[in-house]
Enzyme design. Structure first.
Site, PDB file in Angstrom:
ATOM      1  N   ALA A  45       0.847  -1.203   0.000  1.00 41.39           N
ATOM      2  CA  ALA A  45       0.000   0.000   0.000  1.00 41.39           C
ATOM      3  C   ALA A  45       0.886   1.259   0.000  1.00 41.39           C
ATOM      4  CB  ALA A  45      -0.930  -0.013   1.206  1.00 41.39           C
ATOM      5  N   LEU A 107      -4.338  -7.162   0.349  1.00 44.29           N
ATOM      6  CA  LEU A 107      -4.151  -8.018   1.529  1.00 44.29           C
ATOM      7  C   LEU A 107      -3.271  -9.224   1.195  1.00 44.29           C
ATOM      8  CD1 LEU A 107      -7.932  -7.946   2.509  1.00 44.29           C
ATOM      9  CD2 LEU A 107      -6.057  -6.941   3.860  1.00 44.29           C
ATOM     10  N   HIS A 112      -7.588 -12.579  -0.446  1.00 45.35           N
ATOM     11  CA  HIS A 112      -8.084 -11.974  -1.695  1.00 45.35           C
ATOM     12  C   HIS A 112      -9.500 -12.437  -2.017  1.00 45.35           C
ATOM     13  CE1 HIS A 112      -3.752 -11.145  -3.420  1.00 45.35           C
ATOM     14  NE2 HIS A 112      -3.994 -10.511  -2.290  1.00 45.35           N
ATOM     15  N   LYS A 130      -2.028  -9.708  -7.292  1.00 41.73           N
ATOM     16  CA  LYS A 130      -1.628 -11.049  -7.701  1.00 41.73           C
ATOM     17  C   LYS A 130      -0.854 -11.701  -6.559  1.00 41.73           C
ATOM     18  CE  LYS A 130       2.221 -11.064  -7.922  1.00 41.73           C
ATOM     19  NZ  LYS A 130       3.220 -10.696  -6.883  1.00 41.73           N
ATOM     20  N   ASP A 211       4.385 -15.760  -5.036  1.00 42.14           N
ATOM     21  CA  ASP A 211       4.743 -14.384  -4.724  1.00 42.14           C
ATOM     22  C   ASP A 211       5.602 -13.733  -5.803  1.00 42.14           C
ATOM     23  OD1 ASP A 211       4.855 -12.195  -2.792  1.00 42.14           O
ATOM     24  OD2 ASP A 211       6.982 -12.665  -2.687  1.00 42.14           O
ATOM     25  N   TYR A 215       5.908 -13.811 -11.597  1.00 37.92           N
ATOM     26  CA  TYR A 215       6.437 -12.854 -12.575  1.00 37.92           C
ATOM     27  C   TYR A 215       7.142 -13.571 -13.727  1.00 37.92           C
ATOM     28  CZ  TYR A 215       5.490  -8.855  -9.521  1.00 37.92           C
ATOM     29  OH  TYR A 215       4.879  -7.891  -8.768  1.00 37.92           O
TER      30      TYR A 215
END
Lengths: 365, 365
Positions: A45, A107, A112, A130, A211, A215
């Site tokens: 955030a 979160l 989610h 994501k 996490d 990517y």
């Protein structure tokens, strides 16, 4: 005026989604700002909130936090009125707040699903970080809930809005390097504190793959513009390491695409990686860092020489562009280029990657 | 004086072989040159032959070619006497040539087995190009034949004698980058003429993996200093491409090592690759180009910055050092750091890679 644009965006489909003409969409959107509620005032955030300053179509109008003190501190910094402050207990009353158009779920992964469903039930559009959820089944429910509520659902795949990544996609798909034959994509970092939520299976849904390895998966998909048909994976986790009692450390995987392109991907919580390369039969393009918050750099092999390749100027940073994209989609009725379905595709592939590693076999998709 | 050195070299075992003290061995070798017979005057012989000029313990004393005219031309250029010229028919009479100590087999892969056996039968030591043979079974026969004849057998793994590769091995194994966690190694080139021997299964034994992918496999092994325990592989070959009627185009593979290190490897005849990186939990070292004939370059990640890393000065180029190493081993009775057993290890792993790709499953080693 809108119909052809919408149609042409739709026609691009998932594979080419990253190349949708975002600027055309921006031109169509009314000159106003939709209101975002940020759910979860953790580290990410702090990355997102300052970016509203560069948005044209988005502003922050609400904050949701377990700590009223923290929420008030952030509210003061980002100009959020007192009536826009919520706790997780009062969150559902956000339905009565006309300043909030979109709920951005920042979160831990394991939350989610719940907060997307609650946001949709409150009649809000949803931006969800994501990975979309802990499981593909949860992702399907989230898509269904938003559809039933007539609300947009977009996943926070910021790289689709980042200039270096968009330029790499363009080059890889343009034929300038010939047909993509091999993609290598490596993402990882040495994770620290064993007590953090990323290392808690219930909150994170998995380890490095959920996490950071996502990517690598995304890059392989958006660089080729294709969907994988087969995956093989191998995991290496030292279960005696206090960080890895519940989730995996490294899980590397290979993808096969219909064109014959292959991807070799790295996902690691035990070593630092942030790069990709697309090698075609006539040259290559690569990036390192590839998916950082800023400073991503491109290179190309051209006439047998490696050259730095300039990243085109972009009107907005990736975070502001991502926020504005959903606002524009809401205002114009167009589907986001990284809608819930895009998140679901990753969740299904991630499930196959885990299955492949566990059963020591290739898994067809 | 010799026994402790031999023992210490042996003790290093296969894994650490690349770091054997070659300079100590050179110091022990008498100041004379052993005679090499070069078998096969193809493209790679053109790379090898000029390098004898920089050798201290090796000279070329014989040439074996199907073309007497070509042999004579090369003999004139490299100072080989008429009595050192052989055809494949007259090759076995090389046993009577006291100027020849070592036979260097530079033929297509499918002929390595036959000519190594014939060389051993002629009482000569053998340098054999990589891959050692078409199959692990052939490799085992070659080792047995040389052992029975009391002759050395060494495989032409030039990278073990190349300064950048030796420095990368040193760094990777020194702890300077922490424990190696992920190795990426990519080798390939876009192959041309469909009529060349490399694309003929009988002569080449396979496709890109046998020819160029073996460099990725070698790098993963010599950088970690470990032997893989599991392999997964995925192949992509367009059989309608006239180049790939008989052999594979791309076959990428992942290796798992006992320490938990993982390797992601590329092997391609459809795209250009020449690099590796070893990523430890405290940094990385990489090379690109990594295994070229000259000009290999190293970089390191240190204190979060990528730096060029100087390649240490080497007394000899990789080719001359390789030639002299076998001469020194013959003169001192020490085993080569890349003996036949090292070639056999690769052949067994290659067999597992092909099996994994064919059966779409992980294969334990």
């Amino acid at each position: 005026m809108m119909t052809p644009t919408r149609r042409s965006l739709m026609k691009l489909g998932a594979a080419a989604a990253g190349l949708a003409p975002a600027s055309a969409l921006a031109a169509q959107a009314p000159d106003r700002r939709l209101g975002y509620a940020i759910v979860g005032l953790g580290g990410y955030a702090d990355v997102i909130l300052p970016r509203f300053a560069e948005c044209r179509h988005s502003r922050v109008t609400a904050l949701v936090s377990g700590s009223p003190e923290k929420a008030r501190r952030y509210a003061e910094r980002y100009g959020v009125p007192e009536r826009g402050l919520y706790t997780y207990e009062t969150f559902d009353s956000i339905r009565d707040n006309p300043d909030v158009d979109i709920v951005y779920v920042v979160l831990p992964n394991g939350m989610h699903h719940e907060y997307t469903l609650r946001a949709a039930a409150a009649g809000k559009h949803v931006m969800c970080e994501k990975p979309m959820a802990n499981t593909a089944a949860e992702a399907e429910e989230m898509i269904a809930a938003c559809r039933a509520a007539g609300r947009k659902l977009m996943i926070g795949y910021r790289c689709h809005f980042e200039a270096a990544n968009r330029e790499a996609m363009r080059i890889a798909r343009s034929g300038e390097i010939g047909r993509p034959r091999v993609v290598t994509a490596e993402h990882g970092f040495t994770i620290g504190d064993p007590a953090q939520w990323r290392l808690n299976r219930a909150l994170a849904g998995g380890g490095s793959l959920m996490d950071i390895g996502i990517y690598s998966l995304q890059a392989a998909r958006y660089l080729t513009g294709e969907e994988p048909v087969e995956v093989t994976a191998v995991e290496a986790t030292d279960r005696s390491d206090p960080r890895f009692r519940e989730v995996e450390d490294r899980i590397n995987f290979q993808l096969r695409f219909p064109s014959g392109a292959l991807a070799n991907c790295v996902s690691s919580y035990g070593s630092n990686h942030n790069r990709f390369r697309v090698v075609g039969d006539k040259g290559w393009v690569d990036a390192e860092p590839a998916t950082a918050y800023s400073g991503n750099r491109l290179r190309r092999l051209k006439d047998w020489r490696t050259e730095d390749h300039p990243v085109p100027e972009a009107p907005q940073n990736q975070f502001s562009a991502q926020l504005d994209h959903l606002s524009q989609c809401v205002m114009t009725g167009v589907e986001p280029i990284v809608a819930g379905e895009e998140g679901l595709r990753d969740m299904r592939i991630i499930k196959a990657i885990y299955l492949s590693a566990r059963e020591h076999r290739a898994v067809s998709l």
